[in-house]
Design a protein around this motif. Structure first.
Motif, PDB file in Angstrom:
ATOM      1  N   SER A 110       0.803  -1.230   0.000  1.00  0.00           N
ATOM      2  CA  SER A 110       0.000   0.000   0.000  1.00  0.00           C
ATOM      3  C   SER A 110       0.833   1.278   0.000  1.00  0.00           C
ATOM      4  CB  SER A 110      -0.920   0.013   1.229  1.00  0.00           C
ATOM      5  OG  SER A 110      -0.150   0.108   2.422  1.00  0.00           O
ATOM      6  N   GLY A 111       2.113   1.163   0.362  1.00  0.00           N
ATOM      7  CA  GLY A 111       2.953   2.345   0.429  1.00  0.00           C
ATOM      8  C   GLY A 111       2.825   3.120   1.720  1.00  0.00           C
ATOM      9  N   VAL A 112       1.994   2.626   2.638  1.00  0.00           N
ATOM     10  CA  VAL A 112       1.811   3.314   3.911  1.00  0.00           C
ATOM     11  C   VAL A 112       1.470   2.285   4.988  1.00  0.00           C
ATOM     12  CG1 VAL A 112      -0.652   3.746   3.546  1.00  0.00           C
ATOM     13  CG2 VAL A 112       0.673   5.240   5.085  1.00  0.00           C
ATOM     14  N   LEU A 113       1.936   2.553   6.198  1.00  0.00           N
ATOM     15  CA  LEU A 113       1.640   1.690   7.343  1.00  0.00           C
ATOM     16  C   LEU A 113       1.237   2.597   8.497  1.00  0.00           C
ATOM     17  CD1 LEU A 113       1.738  -1.359   8.057  1.00  0.00           C
ATOM     18  CD2 LEU A 113       4.022  -0.960   9.003  1.00  0.00           C
ATOM     19  N   ILE A 114      -0.017   2.445   8.929  1.00  0.00           N
ATOM     20  CA  ILE A 114      -0.544   3.267  10.011  1.00  0.00           C
ATOM     21  C   ILE A 114      -0.348   2.547  11.340  1.00  0.00           C
ATOM     22  CG2 ILE A 114      -2.586   4.450  10.911  1.00  0.00           C
ATOM     23  CD1 ILE A 114      -1.533   5.533   8.237  1.00  0.00           C
ATOM     24  N   ALA A 115       0.001   3.293  12.358  1.00  0.00           N
ATOM     25  CA  ALA A 115       0.245   2.754  13.696  1.00  0.00           C
ATOM     26  C   ALA A 115       1.220   1.574  13.657  1.00  0.00           C
ATOM     27  CB  ALA A 115      -1.077   2.343  14.354  1.00  0.00           C
ATOM     28  N   PRO A 116       2.408   1.777  13.123  1.00  0.00           N
ATOM     29  CA  PRO A 116       3.367   0.681  13.007  1.00  0.00           C
ATOM     30  C   PRO A 116       3.875   0.206  14.369  1.00  0.00           C
ATOM     31  CG  PRO A 116       4.426   2.763  12.510  1.00  0.00           C
ATOM     32  CD  PRO A 116       2.958   3.052  12.645  1.00  0.00           C
ATOM     33  N   ASP A 117       4.311  -1.040  14.398  1.00  0.00           N
ATOM     34  CA  ASP A 117       4.911  -1.580  15.613  1.00  0.00           C
ATOM     35  C   ASP A 117       6.134  -0.730  15.981  1.00  0.00           C
ATOM     36  OD1 ASP A 117       6.968  -3.428  17.053  1.00  0.00           O
ATOM     37  OD2 ASP A 117       5.087  -4.542  17.200  1.00  0.00           O
ATOM     38  N   PRO A 118       6.352  -0.450  17.249  1.00  0.00           N
ATOM     39  CA  PRO A 118       7.526   0.345  17.644  1.00  0.00           C
ATOM     40  C   PRO A 118       8.851  -0.233  17.163  1.00  0.00           C
ATOM     41  CG  PRO A 118       5.984   0.194  19.476  1.00  0.00           C
ATOM     42  CD  PRO A 118       5.469  -0.719  18.405  1.00  0.00           C
ATOM     43  N   ASP A 119       8.946  -1.563  17.027  1.00  0.00           N
ATOM     44  CA  ASP A 119      10.190  -2.152  16.534  1.00  0.00           C
ATOM     45  C   ASP A 119      10.399  -1.865  15.054  1.00  0.00           C
ATOM     46  OD1 ASP A 119      11.420  -3.238  18.794  1.00  0.00           O
ATOM     47  OD2 ASP A 119      10.086  -4.968  18.775  1.00  0.00           O
ATOM     48  N   MET A 120       9.328  -1.785  14.285  1.00  0.00           N
ATOM     49  CA  MET A 120       9.449  -1.390  12.883  1.00  0.00           C
ATOM     50  C   MET A 120       9.961   0.047  12.795  1.00  0.00           C
ATOM     51  SD  MET A 120       9.119  -1.923   9.599  1.00  0.00           S
ATOM     52  CE  MET A 120       7.842  -2.952   8.845  1.00  0.00           C
ATOM     53  N   LYS A 160       7.279   7.463  -0.321  1.00  0.00           N
ATOM     54  CA  LYS A 160       6.832   8.568  -1.166  1.00  0.00           C
ATOM     55  C   LYS A 160       6.885   8.250  -2.657  1.00  0.00           C
ATOM     56  CE  LYS A 160       8.247  12.703  -0.321  1.00  0.00           C
ATOM     57  NZ  LYS A 160       9.170  13.845  -0.029  1.00  0.00           N
ATOM     58  N   ARG A 161       7.845   7.443  -3.084  1.00  0.00           N
ATOM     59  CA  ARG A 161       7.998   7.192  -4.520  1.00  0.00           C
ATOM     60  C   ARG A 161       6.987   6.151  -5.004  1.00  0.00           C
ATOM     61  NH1 ARG A 161      14.307   7.694  -6.384  1.00  0.00           N
ATOM     62  NH2 ARG A 161      14.921   9.277  -4.862  1.00  0.00           N
ATOM     63  N   PRO A 162       6.325   6.407  -6.116  1.00  0.00           N
ATOM     64  CA  PRO A 162       5.383   5.416  -6.667  1.00  0.00           C
ATOM     65  C   PRO A 162       6.105   4.106  -6.974  1.00  0.00           C
ATOM     66  CG  PRO A 162       5.088   7.544  -7.724  1.00  0.00           C
ATOM     67  CD  PRO A 162       6.346   7.654  -6.897  1.00  0.00           C
ATOM     68  N   GLY A 163       5.521   3.003  -6.508  1.00  0.00           N
ATOM     69  CA  GLY A 163       6.108   1.692  -6.764  1.00  0.00           C
ATOM     70  C   GLY A 163       7.252   1.326  -5.851  1.00  0.00           C
ATOM     71  N   ALA A 164       7.571   2.166  -4.874  1.00  0.00           N
ATOM     72  CA  ALA A 164       8.673   1.876  -3.957  1.00  0.00           C
ATOM     73  C   ALA A 164       8.319   0.692  -3.060  1.00  0.00           C
ATOM     74  CB  ALA A 164       8.984   3.098  -3.106  1.00  0.00           C
ATOM     75  N   ALA A 165       9.346  -0.007  -2.615  1.00  0.00           N
ATOM     76  CA  ALA A 165       9.186  -1.116  -1.678  1.00  0.00           C
ATOM     77  C   ALA A 165      10.486  -1.256  -0.903  1.00  0.00           C
ATOM     78  CB  ALA A 165       8.859  -2.423  -2.414  1.00  0.00           C
ATOM     79  N   ILE A 166      10.387  -1.737   0.328  1.00  0.00           N
ATOM     80  CA  ILE A 166      11.587  -1.853   1.144  1.00  0.00           C
ATOM     81  C   ILE A 166      11.872  -3.308   1.510  1.00  0.00           C
ATOM     82  CG2 ILE A 166      11.239   0.441   2.107  1.00  0.00           C
ATOM     83  CD1 ILE A 166      10.476  -0.930   4.761  1.00  0.00           C
ATOM     84  N   THR A 167      13.124  -3.557   1.838  1.00  0.00           N
ATOM     85  CA  THR A 167      13.560  -4.818   2.420  1.00  0.00           C
ATOM     86  C   THR A 167      14.462  -4.489   3.592  1.00  0.00           C
ATOM     87  OG1 THR A 167      14.910  -6.810   2.110  1.00  0.00           O
ATOM     88  CG2 THR A 167      15.442  -4.926   0.721  1.00  0.00           C
ATOM     89  N   LEU A 168      14.319  -5.239   4.666  1.00  0.00           N
ATOM     90  CA  LEU A 168      15.191  -5.084   5.826  1.00  0.00           C
ATOM     91  C   LEU A 168      16.033  -6.345   6.023  1.00  0.00           C
ATOM     92  CD1 LEU A 168      12.650  -3.273   8.170  1.00  0.00           C
ATOM     93  CD2 LEU A 168      14.631  -2.273   7.023  1.00  0.00           C
ATOM     94  N   ASN A 169      16.165  -7.113   4.948  1.00  0.00           N
ATOM     95  CA  ASN A 169      16.879  -8.382   5.054  1.00  0.00           C
ATOM     96  C   ASN A 169      18.376  -8.208   5.295  1.00  0.00           C
ATOM     97  OD1 ASN A 169      14.495  -9.658   4.662  1.00  0.00           O
ATOM     98  ND2 ASN A 169      14.985 -10.537   2.677  1.00  0.00           N
ATOM     99  N   GLY A 170      18.907  -7.014   5.058  1.00  0.00           N
ATOM    100  CA  GLY A 170      20.322  -6.780   5.308  1.00  0.00           C
ATOM    101  C   GLY A 170      20.602  -6.303   6.717  1.00  0.00           C
ATOM    102  N   ILE A 171      19.574  -6.301   7.570  1.00  0.00           N
ATOM    103  CA  ILE A 171      19.752  -5.793   8.934  1.00  0.00           C
ATOM    104  C   ILE A 171      18.865  -6.504   9.949  1.00  0.00           C
ATOM    105  CG2 ILE A 171      18.005  -3.948   8.726  1.00  0.00           C
ATOM    106  CD1 ILE A 171      19.977  -2.094  10.245  1.00  0.00           C
TER     107      ILE A 171
END
Length: 332
Positions: free
Chosen positions: A92-102, A172-183
Protein backbone atom coordinates in the motif's frame (compact mmCIF):
# COMPACT_ATOMS: atom_id res chain seq x y z
CA UNK A 1 20.14 -6.21 0.48
CA UNK A 2 17.48 -8.35 -1.11
CA UNK A 3 14.66 -10.71 -0.45
CA UNK A 4 17.18 -13.55 -0.46
CA UNK A 5 19.65 -12.07 1.98
CA UNK A 6 18.17 -14.03 4.88
CA UNK A 7 18.61 -17.34 3.04
CA UNK A 8 22.36 -17.05 2.82
CA UNK A 9 22.61 -18.81 6.17
CA UNK A 10 20.93 -22.20 6.13
CA UNK A 11 21.46 -23.17 9.78
CA UNK A 12 21.07 -20.85 12.73
CA UNK A 13 22.24 -21.57 16.25
CA UNK A 14 22.18 -19.98 19.65
CA UNK A 15 25.06 -20.93 21.92
CA UNK A 16 23.68 -20.08 25.31
CA UNK A 17 25.26 -21.53 28.44
CA UNK A 18 27.98 -20.87 30.91
CA UNK A 19 29.69 -24.10 29.99
CA UNK A 20 28.38 -25.36 26.68
CA UNK A 21 27.40 -24.51 23.15
CA UNK A 22 23.78 -24.10 22.16
CA UNK A 23 21.28 -23.93 19.11
CA UNK A 24 17.59 -22.10 18.25
CA UNK A 25 13.76 -22.90 18.20
CA UNK A 26 9.84 -25.46 20.17
CA UNK A 27 11.40 -27.31 23.05
CA UNK A 28 11.24 -31.09 22.61
CA UNK A 29 11.48 -33.74 25.35
CA UNK A 30 14.90 -35.25 25.96
CA UNK A 31 16.77 -37.05 28.70
CA UNK A 32 17.87 -35.04 31.72
CA UNK A 33 21.49 -35.07 30.59
CA UNK A 34 20.65 -33.64 27.17
CA UNK A 35 20.18 -29.99 26.17
CA UNK A 36 16.78 -28.47 25.47
CA UNK A 37 16.31 -28.24 21.70
CA UNK A 38 13.96 -26.74 19.12
CA UNK A 39 14.18 -26.82 15.37
CA UNK A 40 12.14 -25.01 12.75
CA UNK A 41 12.33 -22.13 10.31
CA UNK A 42 12.32 -18.40 10.92
CA UNK A 43 13.18 -15.30 8.91
CA UNK A 44 13.61 -17.39 5.77
CA UNK A 45 16.16 -19.81 7.23
CA UNK A 46 16.27 -23.21 8.91
CA UNK A 47 16.70 -22.50 12.59
CA UNK A 48 17.64 -24.61 15.61
CA UNK A 49 17.97 -23.78 19.30
CA UNK A 50 19.85 -25.94 21.74
CA UNK A 51 20.54 -24.61 25.23
CA UNK A 52 22.73 -26.34 27.79
CA UNK A 53 21.85 -25.18 31.29
CA UNK A 54 22.07 -26.77 34.76
CA UNK A 55 18.38 -25.95 35.28
CA UNK A 56 16.37 -27.60 32.48
CA UNK A 57 13.25 -25.63 33.33
CA UNK A 58 15.19 -22.39 33.03
CA UNK A 59 16.72 -23.58 29.73
CA UNK A 60 13.31 -24.45 28.31
CA UNK A 61 11.95 -21.06 29.34
CA UNK A 62 14.88 -19.27 27.64
CA UNK A 63 14.31 -21.26 24.46
CA UNK A 64 10.59 -20.55 24.40
CA UNK A 65 11.10 -16.85 25.13
CA UNK A 66 13.74 -16.57 22.39
CA UNK A 67 11.60 -18.34 19.82
CA UNK A 68 8.56 -16.27 20.68
CA UNK A 69 10.57 -13.08 20.16
CA UNK A 70 12.02 -14.27 16.84
CA UNK A 71 8.52 -15.23 15.65
CA UNK A 72 7.20 -11.83 16.67
CA UNK A 73 9.94 -10.05 14.74
CA UNK A 74 9.35 -12.32 11.76
CA UNK A 75 5.72 -11.17 11.70
CA UNK A 76 7.01 -7.62 11.30
CA UNK A 77 10.05 -7.94 9.01
CA UNK A 78 9.67 -11.09 6.89
CA UNK A 79 9.20 -10.70 3.14
CA UNK A 80 8.29 -14.39 3.05
CA UNK A 81 5.05 -13.83 5.00
CA UNK A 82 2.37 -11.98 3.02
CA UNK A 83 0.69 -11.02 6.31
CA UNK A 84 3.81 -9.34 7.72
CA UNK A 85 3.96 -5.63 8.43
CA UNK A 86 6.66 -5.02 5.82
CA UNK A 87 4.62 -6.75 3.11
CA UNK A 88 1.59 -4.66 4.04
CA UNK A 89 3.72 -1.52 3.75
CA UNK A 90 5.08 -2.56 0.36
CA UNK A 91 1.60 -3.29 -0.99
CA UNK A 92 0.00 0.00 0.00
CA UNK A 93 2.95 2.35 0.43
CA UNK A 94 1.81 3.31 3.91
CA UNK A 95 1.64 1.69 7.34
CA UNK A 96 -0.54 3.27 10.01
CA UNK A 97 0.24 2.75 13.70
CA UNK A 98 3.37 0.68 13.01
CA UNK A 99 4.91 -1.58 15.61
CA UNK A 100 7.53 0.34 17.64
CA UNK A 101 10.19 -2.15 16.53
CA UNK A 102 9.45 -1.39 12.88
CA UNK A 103 9.86 2.30 13.66
CA UNK A 104 13.06 1.72 15.64
CA UNK A 105 14.71 -0.50 13.03
CA UNK A 106 13.74 1.75 10.12
CA UNK A 107 15.14 4.78 11.90
CA UNK A 108 18.38 2.90 12.50
CA UNK A 109 18.40 1.76 8.88
CA UNK A 110 17.92 5.26 7.51
CA UNK A 111 20.61 6.62 9.79
CA UNK A 112 23.04 3.97 8.49
CA UNK A 113 21.94 4.78 4.94
CA UNK A 114 22.94 8.39 5.50
CA UNK A 115 26.22 7.46 7.18
CA UNK A 116 27.23 5.14 4.32
CA UNK A 117 26.32 7.64 1.60
CA UNK A 118 23.38 5.50 0.46
CA UNK A 119 25.38 2.28 0.05
CA UNK A 120 23.01 0.70 2.55
CA UNK A 121 19.53 1.41 1.21
CA UNK A 122 16.35 -0.40 2.32
CA UNK A 123 14.48 0.63 -0.85
CA UNK A 124 16.37 -1.70 -3.25
CA UNK A 125 13.52 -4.23 -3.19
CA UNK A 126 12.31 -3.18 -6.71
CA UNK A 127 15.74 -4.24 -8.02
CA UNK A 128 15.35 -7.67 -6.43
CA UNK A 129 11.92 -8.04 -8.02
CA UNK A 130 13.26 -6.97 -11.43
CA UNK A 131 16.11 -9.50 -11.42
CA UNK A 132 13.86 -12.24 -10.07
CA UNK A 133 11.38 -11.71 -12.92
CA UNK A 134 14.15 -11.65 -15.51
CA UNK A 135 16.00 -14.78 -14.43
CA UNK A 136 13.02 -16.92 -13.46
CA UNK A 137 12.34 -17.57 -17.15
CA UNK A 138 14.19 -20.32 -19.01
CA UNK A 139 16.64 -18.87 -21.50
CA UNK A 140 16.81 -15.49 -19.75
CA UNK A 141 19.38 -13.19 -21.31
CA UNK A 142 22.68 -13.65 -19.43
CA UNK A 143 23.38 -9.91 -19.58
CA UNK A 144 20.50 -9.31 -17.18
CA UNK A 145 17.54 -6.95 -17.49
CA UNK A 146 17.59 -4.23 -20.14
CA UNK A 147 19.16 -0.93 -19.16
CA UNK A 148 15.78 0.80 -19.46
CA UNK A 149 14.24 -1.69 -17.02
CA UNK A 150 17.06 -1.20 -14.54
CA UNK A 151 16.59 2.56 -14.82
CA UNK A 152 12.89 2.11 -14.17
CA UNK A 153 13.57 0.12 -11.01
CA UNK A 154 16.17 2.65 -9.86
CA UNK A 155 13.56 5.39 -10.14
CA UNK A 156 11.77 3.67 -7.25
CA UNK A 157 14.92 3.50 -5.09
CA UNK A 158 15.82 6.24 -2.63
CA UNK A 159 16.05 5.96 1.16
CA UNK A 160 15.47 9.71 1.59
CA UNK A 161 11.89 9.24 0.42
CA UNK A 162 10.97 6.89 3.27
CA UNK A 163 9.04 8.80 5.94
CA UNK A 164 9.05 7.35 9.45
CA UNK A 165 7.18 8.50 12.54
CA UNK A 166 5.68 6.75 15.53
CA UNK A 167 2.24 7.00 13.92
CA UNK A 168 2.96 6.34 10.26
CA UNK A 169 5.49 4.97 7.78
CA UNK A 170 5.15 6.06 4.16
CA UNK A 171 6.97 5.38 0.89
CA UNK A 172 6.83 8.57 -1.17
CA UNK A 173 8.00 7.19 -4.52
CA UNK A 174 5.38 5.42 -6.67
CA UNK A 175 6.11 1.69 -6.76
CA UNK A 176 8.67 1.88 -3.96
CA UNK A 177 9.19 -1.12 -1.68
CA UNK A 178 11.59 -1.85 1.14
CA UNK A 179 13.56 -4.82 2.42
CA UNK A 180 15.19 -5.08 5.83
CA UNK A 181 16.88 -8.38 5.05
CA UNK A 182 20.32 -6.78 5.31
CA UNK A 183 19.75 -5.79 8.93
CA UNK A 184 16.80 -7.72 10.42
CA UNK A 185 18.82 -10.81 11.39
CA UNK A 186 21.27 -8.62 13.24
CA UNK A 187 18.38 -6.87 14.97
CA UNK A 188 16.89 -10.23 15.98
CA UNK A 189 20.28 -11.39 17.26
CA UNK A 190 20.56 -8.31 19.46
CA UNK A 191 17.05 -8.83 20.80
CA UNK A 192 17.83 -12.43 21.76
CA UNK A 193 21.04 -11.22 23.45
CA UNK A 194 18.93 -8.82 25.51
CA UNK A 195 16.58 -11.63 26.50
CA UNK A 196 19.42 -13.95 27.48
CA UNK A 197 21.09 -11.24 29.54
CA UNK A 198 17.81 -10.70 31.38
CA UNK A 199 17.67 -14.47 31.87
CA UNK A 200 20.99 -14.36 33.67
CA UNK A 201 23.36 -15.44 30.88
CA UNK A 202 26.76 -13.80 31.27
CA UNK A 203 28.94 -15.96 29.00
CA UNK A 204 27.18 -16.84 25.78
CA UNK A 205 27.66 -16.87 22.03
CA UNK A 206 24.47 -16.07 20.10
CA UNK A 207 24.06 -16.88 16.41
CA UNK A 208 20.85 -16.04 14.56
CA UNK A 209 22.47 -15.55 11.19
CA UNK A 210 24.74 -12.95 12.78
CA UNK A 211 26.95 -13.75 15.76
CA UNK A 212 27.21 -11.77 18.99
CA UNK A 213 29.10 -12.64 22.15
CA UNK A 214 27.94 -12.00 25.69
CA UNK A 215 31.07 -11.69 27.77
CA UNK A 216 33.92 -14.15 27.39
CA UNK A 217 34.06 -17.93 27.29
CA UNK A 218 33.68 -19.61 30.69
CA UNK A 219 37.48 -19.79 31.02
CA UNK A 220 37.78 -16.03 30.58
CA UNK A 221 39.21 -16.11 27.05
CA UNK A 222 37.52 -14.46 24.04
CA UNK A 223 35.15 -16.39 21.82
CA UNK A 224 36.92 -17.31 18.58
CA UNK A 225 34.85 -17.28 15.39
CA UNK A 226 36.15 -18.57 12.06
CA UNK A 227 35.28 -16.62 8.91
CA UNK A 228 34.58 -19.13 6.16
CA UNK A 229 35.68 -18.72 2.56
CA UNK A 230 32.36 -18.71 0.63
CA UNK A 231 34.06 -20.18 -2.45
CA UNK A 232 36.05 -22.97 -0.79
CA UNK A 233 34.39 -25.41 1.59
CA UNK A 234 36.29 -25.94 4.81
CA UNK A 235 38.65 -22.98 4.26
CA UNK A 236 38.80 -20.02 6.63
CA UNK A 237 39.76 -16.52 5.54
CA UNK A 238 40.55 -15.56 9.10
CA UNK A 239 39.31 -15.62 12.69
CA UNK A 240 38.00 -12.98 15.06
CA UNK A 241 37.99 -12.81 18.83
CA UNK A 242 34.77 -11.55 20.37
CA UNK A 243 34.04 -10.20 23.83
CA UNK A 244 30.73 -8.32 23.96
CA UNK A 245 30.94 -7.69 20.22
CA UNK A 246 29.32 -9.04 17.05
CA UNK A 247 30.44 -10.19 13.60
CA UNK A 248 28.54 -10.45 10.32
CA UNK A 249 29.60 -11.51 6.83
CA UNK A 250 28.16 -10.64 3.41
CA UNK A 251 29.08 -12.35 0.15
CA UNK A 252 27.63 -12.39 -3.33
CA UNK A 253 28.04 -16.16 -3.24
CA UNK A 254 25.18 -16.29 -0.73
CA UNK A 255 22.65 -15.98 -3.56
CA UNK A 256 23.12 -15.67 -7.29
CA UNK A 257 20.35 -14.97 -9.78
CA UNK A 258 22.32 -16.36 -12.72
CA UNK A 259 24.60 -19.39 -13.20
CA UNK A 260 27.59 -17.17 -13.93
CA UNK A 261 27.17 -15.30 -10.65
CA UNK A 262 27.21 -11.84 -12.24
CA UNK A 263 24.00 -10.84 -10.48
CA UNK A 264 23.62 -11.45 -6.75
CA UNK A 265 21.52 -10.33 -3.81
CA UNK A 266 23.98 -7.48 -3.17
CA UNK A 267 22.90 -4.41 -5.14
CA UNK A 268 24.69 -1.11 -5.60
CA UNK A 269 21.82 1.37 -5.14
CA UNK A 270 23.55 3.88 -7.39
CA UNK A 271 23.80 1.58 -10.44
CA UNK A 272 21.25 -1.17 -9.91
CA UNK A 273 23.93 -3.78 -10.59
CA UNK A 274 25.81 -6.27 -8.42
CA UNK A 275 29.45 -5.32 -7.91
CA UNK A 276 32.16 -7.96 -7.65
CA UNK A 277 34.63 -6.00 -5.57
CA UNK A 278 35.09 -8.64 -2.88
CA UNK A 279 34.68 -12.35 -2.31
CA UNK A 280 33.36 -11.58 1.14
CA UNK A 281 33.14 -8.75 3.66
CA UNK A 282 33.14 -9.41 7.41
CA UNK A 283 32.45 -6.67 9.93
CA UNK A 284 33.08 -6.73 13.67
CA UNK A 285 31.02 -4.15 15.58
CA UNK A 286 29.53 -3.52 19.03
CA UNK A 287 26.10 -4.82 17.91
CA UNK A 288 24.90 -7.39 15.39
CA UNK A 289 22.54 -4.79 13.88
CA UNK A 290 25.46 -2.54 12.98
CA UNK A 291 27.68 -5.40 11.80
CA UNK A 292 24.92 -6.81 9.58
CA UNK A 293 24.14 -3.49 7.89
CA UNK A 294 27.76 -2.44 7.42
CA UNK A 295 28.80 -5.77 5.90
CA UNK A 296 26.09 -5.22 3.28
CA UNK A 297 27.03 -1.59 2.64
CA UNK A 298 30.77 -2.26 2.43
CA UNK A 299 30.18 -4.90 -0.25
CA UNK A 300 29.52 -2.10 -2.75
CA UNK A 301 32.13 0.43 -1.60
CA UNK A 302 35.81 0.77 -2.45
CA UNK A 303 38.45 0.29 0.22
CA UNK A 304 39.19 3.97 0.74
CA UNK A 305 35.54 4.78 1.46
CA UNK A 306 35.26 1.79 3.80
CA UNK A 307 38.39 2.95 5.63
CA UNK A 308 36.87 6.42 6.07
CA UNK A 309 33.70 4.97 7.62
CA UNK A 310 35.66 2.61 9.89
CA UNK A 311 37.76 5.49 11.21
CA UNK A 312 34.57 7.33 12.16
CA UNK A 313 32.98 4.40 14.03
CA UNK A 314 34.21 3.15 17.42
CA UNK A 315 34.79 -0.57 17.75
CA UNK A 316 34.40 -1.42 14.06
CA UNK A 317 36.83 -3.69 12.19
CA UNK A 318 36.51 -5.07 8.65
CA UNK A 319 38.01 -8.05 6.88
CA UNK A 320 37.93 -7.70 3.10
CA UNK A 321 38.63 -10.75 0.93
CA UNK A 322 39.25 -10.08 -2.75
CA UNK A 323 38.31 -12.35 -5.66
CA UNK A 324 41.47 -14.43 -5.16
CA UNK A 325 40.87 -14.81 -1.43
CA UNK A 326 43.62 -12.43 -0.28
CA UNK A 327 42.53 -10.67 2.90
CA UNK A 328 43.04 -7.24 4.41
CA UNK A 329 41.96 -5.99 7.83
CA UNK A 330 40.80 -2.39 8.19
CA UNK A 331 40.84 -1.14 11.78
CA UNK A 332 40.57 2.18 13.53
Amino acid sequence: MSQSALTRRRFVTIAASAFGMAMLGRAVPSHASEPVRWRGSALGAQVSIEIHHPDRAAAAKLVETSVREVRRLEQIFSLYRPDSAICALNRSGVLIAPDPDMVALLRTTLRLSEQTGGAFDPTVQPLWELYQRHFEHAGAGPAGPAAADVAGALAKVGYSDVLVSADRIALKRPGAAITLNGIAQGFATDRVVDLLRKGGMTTTLVDIGEIRAIGTKPDGTPWRVGLADPEKAGVELGTVELVDRAVATSSGAGFRFDPAGQFTHLFDPSTGRSPSLYRSVSVVAPTATEADALSTAFSVLDRSRIADIVRARAGVEVLLADAEGSVQWLRT
